[in-house]
Design a protein around this motif. Structure first.
Motif, short mmCIF file in Angstrom:
data_model
loop_
_atom_site.label_atom_id
_atom_site.label_comp_id
_atom_site.label_asym_id
_atom_site.label_seq_id
_atom_site.Cartn_x
_atom_site.Cartn_y
_atom_site.Cartn_z
N LYS A 261 1.01 -1.25 -0.04
CA LYS A 261 0.15 -0.20 -0.08
C LYS A 261 0.98 1.51 0.08
CE LYS A 261 -4.29 -1.46 2.27
NZ LYS A 261 -4.90 -1.58 3.55
N SER A 262 1.98 1.15 0.72
CA SER A 262 2.67 2.37 0.94
C SER A 262 3.54 2.61 -0.52
CB SER A 262 4.12 2.04 2.01
OG SER A 262 3.25 1.69 3.17
N GLN B 171 1.00 3.98 -2.76
CA GLN B 171 0.81 5.62 -2.60
C GLN B 171 1.89 6.40 -3.26
OE1 GLN B 171 -1.65 7.28 -1.50
NE2 GLN B 171 -2.84 5.48 -1.16
N ILE B 172 3.28 5.96 -3.12
CA ILE B 172 4.09 6.77 -3.53
C ILE B 172 4.44 6.81 -5.11
CG2 ILE B 172 6.80 6.79 -3.86
CD1 ILE B 172 6.71 5.48 -1.27
N ARG C 12 1.88 9.57 -5.97
CA ARG C 12 2.25 10.74 -5.94
C ARG C 12 3.17 11.07 -7.15
NH1 ARG C 12 5.28 10.55 -0.98
NH2 ARG C 12 7.05 11.05 -2.25
N LEU D 84 14.29 7.16 -5.00
CA LEU D 84 14.97 6.73 -4.14
C LEU D 84 13.98 6.25 -3.08
CD1 LEU D 84 17.66 6.69 -2.76
CD2 LEU D 84 17.14 9.01 -1.67
N GLU D 85 12.86 6.88 -3.01
CA GLU D 85 11.87 6.14 -1.92
C GLU D 85 11.31 4.86 -2.36
OE1 GLU D 85 8.45 8.67 0.03
OE2 GLU D 85 9.20 9.77 -1.47
N VAL E 104 13.65 2.20 -1.45
CA VAL E 104 13.64 1.83 0.08
C VAL E 104 12.53 0.79 0.29
CG1 VAL E 104 12.84 2.61 2.31
CG2 VAL E 104 14.66 3.71 0.96
N TRP E 105 11.34 1.21 -0.49
CA TRP E 105 9.93 0.39 -0.13
C TRP E 105 10.28 -0.94 -0.97
CZ3 TRP E 105 6.82 0.95 3.65
CH2 TRP E 105 6.83 1.78 4.27
N ILE F 274 11.75 -3.37 1.34
CA ILE F 274 10.90 -4.10 2.46
C ILE F 274 9.88 -4.93 1.84
CG2 ILE F 274 8.98 -3.51 4.08
CD1 ILE F 274 10.82 -0.86 4.54
N PRO G 146 3.88 6.58 3.74
CA PRO G 146 3.24 7.06 2.42
C PRO G 146 1.65 6.92 2.53
CG PRO G 146 4.77 5.62 1.99
CD PRO G 146 4.98 5.68 3.34
N MET G 147 1.21 6.39 3.52
CA MET G 147 -0.26 5.83 3.67
C MET G 147 -0.87 7.21 4.33
SD MET G 147 -0.01 1.87 4.66
CE MET G 147 -1.57 1.67 5.00
N GLY H 6 5.73 12.33 3.34
CA GLY H 6 7.12 11.95 2.52
C GLY H 6 8.28 12.76 3.16
N PRO H 7 9.60 12.49 2.50
CA PRO H 7 10.78 13.18 2.90
C PRO H 7 10.79 14.46 3.04
CG PRO H 7 10.93 11.75 1.02
CD PRO H 7 9.52 11.83 1.17
N GLU H 8 9.90 15.26 2.47
CA GLU H 8 9.98 16.85 2.57
C GLU H 8 9.49 17.23 3.71
OE1 GLU H 8 6.90 15.27 0.17
OE2 GLU H 8 8.97 15.10 0.11
N ILE I 278 7.60 -1.16 10.17
CA ILE I 278 8.19 -1.03 8.61
C ILE I 278 8.35 0.34 8.10
CG2 ILE I 278 7.53 -3.21 8.00
CD1 ILE I 278 5.46 -2.09 6.43
N GLU I 279 7.58 1.29 8.68
CA GLU I 279 7.87 2.71 8.16
C GLU I 279 9.02 3.39 8.90
OE1 GLU I 279 3.98 4.31 9.58
OE2 GLU I 279 3.16 3.89 7.53
N GLN J 127 11.46 1.56 9.64
CA GLN J 127 12.96 0.91 8.86
C GLN J 127 12.87 1.63 7.71
OE1 GLN J 127 12.38 -3.21 7.50
NE2 GLN J 127 11.40 -3.65 9.59
N ALA J 128 11.90 1.88 6.99
CA ALA J 128 11.68 2.48 5.59
C ALA J 128 12.48 3.99 5.63
CB ALA J 128 10.36 2.94 5.09
N SER K 221 16.16 3.28 6.17
CA SER K 221 16.92 3.02 4.97
C SER K 221 17.00 4.23 3.92
CB SER K 221 16.28 1.95 4.20
OG SER K 221 15.75 0.91 5.02
N PHE K 222 15.98 5.01 4.18
CA PHE K 222 15.89 6.17 3.24
C PHE K 222 17.10 7.25 3.42
CE2 PHE K 222 14.50 10.49 2.03
CZ PHE K 222 14.18 10.35 0.57
N LYS L 216 20.59 5.76 2.65
CA LYS L 216 20.77 5.83 1.28
C LYS L 216 21.30 7.20 0.72
CE LYS L 216 17.94 2.17 -0.77
NZ LYS L 216 18.56 1.05 -1.23
N LEU L 217 20.66 8.11 1.46
CA LEU L 217 21.08 9.53 1.28
C LEU L 217 22.30 9.72 1.70
CD1 LEU L 217 17.97 11.85 2.02
CD2 LEU L 217 18.89 11.33 -0.21
N GLU M 257 25.38 7.88 0.04
CA GLU M 257 25.94 8.78 -1.22
C GLU M 257 27.04 9.87 -1.09
OE1 GLU M 257 22.54 10.26 -3.43
OE2 GLU M 257 21.60 8.34 -3.60
#
Lengths: 364, 200
Positions: A159-160, A163-164, A167, A173-174, A177-178, A181, B115-116, B120-122, B149-150, B152-153, B156-157, B160-161, B164
């Motif tokens: 679902k996540s 949703q991305i 968008r 990049l997002e 990550v997903w 998972i 995301p649900m 988001g990242p911003e 899991i959120e 965790q995400a 990981s995000f 990754k940033l 780099e």
């Protein structure tokens, strides 16, 4: 080895209040249509799976005049102390075992294992792939600890990700990550389903030879949308997601994974849903459910396996019916809902209850 | 039927809107506050008032600071400024700080990727973390986001940033809590503990 010795339903379907003592072995619930036979089985099924065995939404299970429903049961575990199970669905959900709150559904599901035989089971053969995935998921949730948790994580990650994708801008990049998972939990789900197939096929073919005289070869195959073979699951999954990413972005949905897979069922080499007769489809769906019983029976230390049988015996000829009853009579507790006592049951000990307008009484 | 004057009723309702407080509890608290001497009451009111005006988020790490200054941790010259621990919420910083095991600096995200829920990242404090790491030659970033899991995400995000940019990232260990009985641990924690075991 265990059995439900007492059940209480409150504001559940057409039962404002019901308290009933139950016994191990076979119990028959007899009554006219619309009296609450199936609803009673549904209550027992809910205690096992925390979902309706008729795939109704949980909010529709409460009595329409009430704002909550409750189910309480006492599980007699024979060699161990009794266990009290309590389920309450009102504004919030509350689950407890022996008075201790249980926070997650996956810790409650599987205390009582169950298989339900319902008229709508034919959809497992004739309906969309989601019916067949649901069949596998319900069986695996009871068979392998951890499966339900993996499936829930997978669904949340899916679902996540979707949703991305919706968008749309600047999301690579997002998605990376997903994807990680999704692959982790997707592979747990896939591996469990792939591992189940040979055992399920074996149980099915044994049942076919017991229940049918004629040539009837049911062949099951798991159609995997991410990998051809189980060895390279992770790497194939990753490649597939990467390959299809632009397409996924375009349609804003994830096109591959266990949520798109199917269980292909062939009869004598041909697709059952396309070429099978109504009778063959019904019989096959019943065999699939009976195979679930075969697999759940040998689970170590079963707390309790209950079988819920709603109006499916009438469709079987005498030979198949006797073989079917022989298979299901091995459950710790068997509940049969019917308008008349089914022929073939006389070979077993059973207890009869009369169901009338939301009341259940012992038949004399 | 309204028993209390309107003003008092409103106070009860406002207190009841706080997390973990029901209507009965709110009524009790409101009555207790009402019974305070005037000086205590005024002091309490001024504290609430100052939350809005005097408290800010530290411009470096996102924790509380007074006026436009850095928070006490960021302005402490004895702390290791090459090491940053990332947490989701303000309330998690004091928990790690009280353990006494961490002598670096912190970074509060004020949320996690979800995301649900449209986060988001911003929407969380990630850009400032990356900038801060680049500017201050940070050596290692410890990711202490949640284990769901959120969380965790999110970890990981960020990893990754930062990877780099050539910045090391680590994740806090997960498994059985100290002093917990193995008999009562859930399956997921045990699996995690087994997977992240170490040699003795």
């Amino acid at each position: 080895m265990g059995f439900i010795s007492r059940i209480q339903l409150k504001n559940f379907r057409n039962y404002p209040e019901l308290e009933l003592d139950l016994e191990p072995g076979i119990s028959v619930f007899r009554g006219r249509n619309g009296q609450g036979k199936t609803a009673f089985l549904e209550g027992l099924g809910f205690l096992s799976l925390l979902r309706s065995i008729r795939s109704s939404h949980t909010r529709h299970l409460k009595n329409w005049q009430s704002d909550h429903f409750g189910i309480r049961a006492c599980l007699d575990r024979v060699t161990r102390p009794e266990l009290d199970l309590n389920v309450y669905y009102g504004e919030k959900r509350q689950l407890s075992l022996d008075g201790n709150r249980v926070a997650t559904t996956s810790d409650f599901i599987g205390v009582i294992k169950s298989v339900a035989f319902m008229p709508e089971d034919i959809e497992i053969v004739k309906g969309s792939a989601s019916w067949r995935r649901q069949y596998l998921d319900i069986l695996l949730s009871q068979l392998s600890p951890g499966y339900l948790q993996s499936l829930k994580h997978y669904q949340k990650a899916l679902k996540s990700r979707n949703q991305i994708l919706k968008r749309g801008v600047n999301v690579d990049l997002e998605l990376d990550v997903w994807d990680d998972i999704l692959i982790q939990h997707g592979c747990e789900v896939l591996q469990a389903r792939i591992d189940l197939l040979p055992r399920l096929s074996q149980a099915v073919s044994q049942l076919v030879s017991k229940m049918l005289k004629e040539d009837f070869v049911l062949d099951l195959r798991y159609n995997n949308s991410v990998a051809k073979n189980a060895e390279s699951l992770v790497s194939s999954y990753r490649e597939k997601l990467y390959e299809n990413r632009e397409r996924d972005k375009l349609y804003k949905v994830t096109h591959q994974g266990p949520h798109r897979d199917d269980l292909q069922i062939n009869l004598n080499g041909r697709s059952l849903s396309h070429f099978g007769s109504e009778g063959q489809c019904r019989l096959s769906s019943l065999i699939l459910k009976a195979a679930a019983v075969e697999l759940l029976l040998p689970v170590e230390k079963p707390d309790c396996l209950i079988l819920l049988i709603d109006d499916v015996l009438g469709e079987l000829d005498e030979f198949s019916r006797r073989a079917f009853l022989k298979c299901v009579s091995r459950g710790d507790q068997v509940f049969i809902a019917c308008t008349e006592i089914p022929v073939g049951l006389e070979a077993y000990d059973y207890k009869v209850y009369e169901v009338d307008e939301g009341r259940v009484s012992t038949a004399v | 039927m309204k028993l209390y004057p309107d003003q008092f009723q409103q106070a009860i309702e406002t207190i009841a809107s706080l997390p973990g407080i029901g209507k009965k509890g709110a009524e009790k608290l409101a009555l207790a506050i009402y019974s305070w001497p005037e000086s205590k009451l005024k002091h309490f009111a001024s504290l609430i008032d100052s939350m809005q005006h005097d408290l800010h988020n530290c411009e470096q790490c996102g924790f509380f600071s007074q006026k436009d200054l850095l928070c006490p941790i960021c302005s402490d010259s004895k702390r290791n400024n090459e090491l940053i621990c990332v947490v989701e919420q303000v309330s998690q910083l004091p928990v790690i700080e009280k353990s006494g095991s961490f002598k670096g600096l912190y970074h509060v995200l004020h949320g996690k990727l979800s995301p649900m829920r449209g986060i988001g990242p911003e929407d969380i404090n990630i850009d400032s973390l990356v900038q801060r790491c680049k500017d201050n030659h940070v050596h290692e970033v410890i990711l202490a986001t949640a284990t769901d899991i959120e969380g965790q995400a999110t970890a990981s995000f960020i990893a990754k940033l930062l990877n780099e940019q050539g910045i090391n990232t680590t994740r806090i260990a997960q498994g059985i809590p100290i002093g917990a009985d193995l008999n009562y641990a859930d399956a997921a924690s045990i699996a995690m503990a087994i997977n992240s075991r170490r040699e003795l």
